[in-house]
Design an enzyme around this catalytic site. Structure first.
Site, PDB file in Angstrom:
ATOM      1  CE  LYS A 126      -2.706   3.102   2.567  1.00 34.39           C
ATOM      2  NZ  LYS A 126      -3.574   3.374   3.917  1.00 34.39           N
ATOM      3  N   GLY A 153      -7.641   9.759   9.056  1.00 31.80           N
ATOM      4  CA  GLY A 153      -8.094   9.740  10.531  1.00 31.80           C
ATOM      5  C   GLY A 153      -9.105  11.001  10.588  1.00 31.80           C
ATOM      6  CB  ALA A 192      -8.089   7.734   4.279  1.00 29.55           C
ATOM      7  N   GLY A 193     -11.217   8.348   5.595  1.00 29.78           N
ATOM      8  CA  GLY A 193     -12.132   9.360   5.781  1.00 29.78           C
ATOM      9  C   GLY A 193     -13.185   8.778   6.314  1.00 29.78           C
ATOM     10  CG  ASN A 218      -6.153   1.734  11.254  1.00 28.68           C
ATOM     11  OD1 ASN A 218      -5.213   1.399  11.177  1.00 28.68           O
ATOM     12  ND2 ASN A 218      -6.757   1.616  12.361  1.00 28.68           N
ATOM     13  CB  THR A 219      -9.051   6.225  12.383  1.00 25.79           C
ATOM     14  OG1 THR A 219      -7.832   6.386  11.884  1.00 25.79           O
ATOM     15  CG2 THR A 219      -9.156   7.300  13.695  1.00 25.79           C
TER      16      THR A 219
END
Lengths: 80, 269
Positions: free
Chosen positions: B111, B172, B198-199, B220-221
């Site tokens: 990645k 994040g 992301a987001g 992830n977050t």
């Protein structure tokens, strides 16, 4: 690896190397495998870069360290 | 003849997600960062149904070298481990990290992140393209994290990227999908899989993203910072599936004015 490592000689002379950016005393001519053992690291879970060159696992017990060598020991950590 | 809900479920007729030479049943890819501990991480990943998980490459912590490697918790039989180049700000640095990740012996996938700005973590697309070309030449399967710009995405595809991974919003941030139109445009024009990376902040963000036609989502977050990560992970699994199905179903057109759902005929006089 470079030719200078093909005919190494091991001595008990202390030398300074850099491991993950930190100065560390080692024995001149000690192998990378020995360094990993000293640090209690499992060679199967660590990738070793010596002076910006990645070492294959099979090389670790053959490659001997020299004064001023820069060793990076990396592994996987949590990340996104 | 009556059709059960189960029969409809079984007849969605979706394809598995194909990236490079691999096939994934789950369209959700998850990160392994920021969890309270490894146990919570694995619980959340299992609940998410994800088969591919990202990891970062970092110096071994020599003061805590007795601590268990994250690989003790991520059985390669169970999860496909995808190393990232997070934290890299130049193509050269990202290539170095990618090579270190491959030297683990686990995978030649990466990645790819080349970050251009520390406050927004937006990608340096020039560096990203350069690193993509180098790594594709070296035989890597490259999944670049990029912005949602079509031209950059097309260039990455031309450079040999196995998928293109635009952000929904900054890493994040949990702001969700800020520009659904761009995702639809990317989907329309790209041949390689489109993974929104992301987001996503909560399940509806994931659902809306998949409804636009994204082939998958990487997050992830949203899981790690949820009060109960494993419960959020289950919600995300369902949301990704729901959004995917809505995309496959084909949504109704949008209208400015109401159209009654009940017949106009048969009203009492």
């Amino acid at each position: 690896m470079t030719a200078r490592r093909s005919d190494p000689k091991e001595t008990s002379d202390p030398m300074e190397i850099l491991v993950n950016g930190e100065p560390r005393m080692a024995r001149t001519g000690q192998t990378v495998s020995e360094l990993l053992a000293e640090l209690s690291l499992d060679a199967r879970l660590v990738v070793v870069e010596l002076n910006r060159e990645i070492l294959r696992r099979g090389e670790l017990s053959r490659v001997r360290l020299e004064p001023g060598d820069q060793v990076e020991l990396v592994n996987f950590v949590g990340g996104g | 003849m009556s059709t059960t809900a189960e029969a409809v479920d079984a007849d969605v007729r979706d394809e598995p997600l194909r990236i490079g030479d691999r096939t994934f049943r789950s369209r959700l890819i998850v990160g392994t960062g920021k969890y309270r501990d490894n146990e919570q991480m694995v619980q959340a990943i299992r609940a998410s149904g994800a088969e591919m998980v990202t990891v970062a490459v970092r110096r071994v912590d020599l003061d805590a070298s007795k601590q268990e490697s994250i690989l003790h918790w991520l059985d390669p039989e169970e999860f496909f481990v995808l190393p990232n180049t997070a934290g890299c700000y130049t193509a050269e640095e990202a290539v170095r990290y990618a090579r270190l990740g491959r030297a683990s012996g686990l995978t030649d996938w990466v990645k790819l992140e080349v970050i251009g700005d520390p406050k927004t973590l937006l990608p340096d697309t020039a560096g990203l393209l350069e690193a993509t070309r180098t790594l594709v030449d070296e035989g890597f399967t490259v999944l670049p994290y990029t912005n949602d710009d079509l031209v950059t995405a097309l260039r990455l595809q031309e450079a040999g990227a196995a998928a293109v991974m635009p952000l929904g919003s900054p890493i994040g941030s949990g702001l969700g999908l800020l520009n659904p139109v761009n995702v639809r445009i990317l989907k329309e024009r790209l041949d390689v899989p489109l993974i929104v990376d992301a987001g996503v902040g909560t399940a509806s963000d994931a659902c809306i993203t998949m409804e636009q036609g994204a082939d998958g989502i990487l997050m992830n977050t949203a899981l790690a910072e949820a009060q109960r990560p494993e419960v959020m992970a289950g919600a995300m699994r369902l949301a990704v599936e729901a959004g995917r199905r809505a995309y496959l179903a084909g949504r109704m057109p949008r209208r400015e004015w109401a159209v009654p759902s009940s017949p106009l005929e048969g009203m009492l006089s």
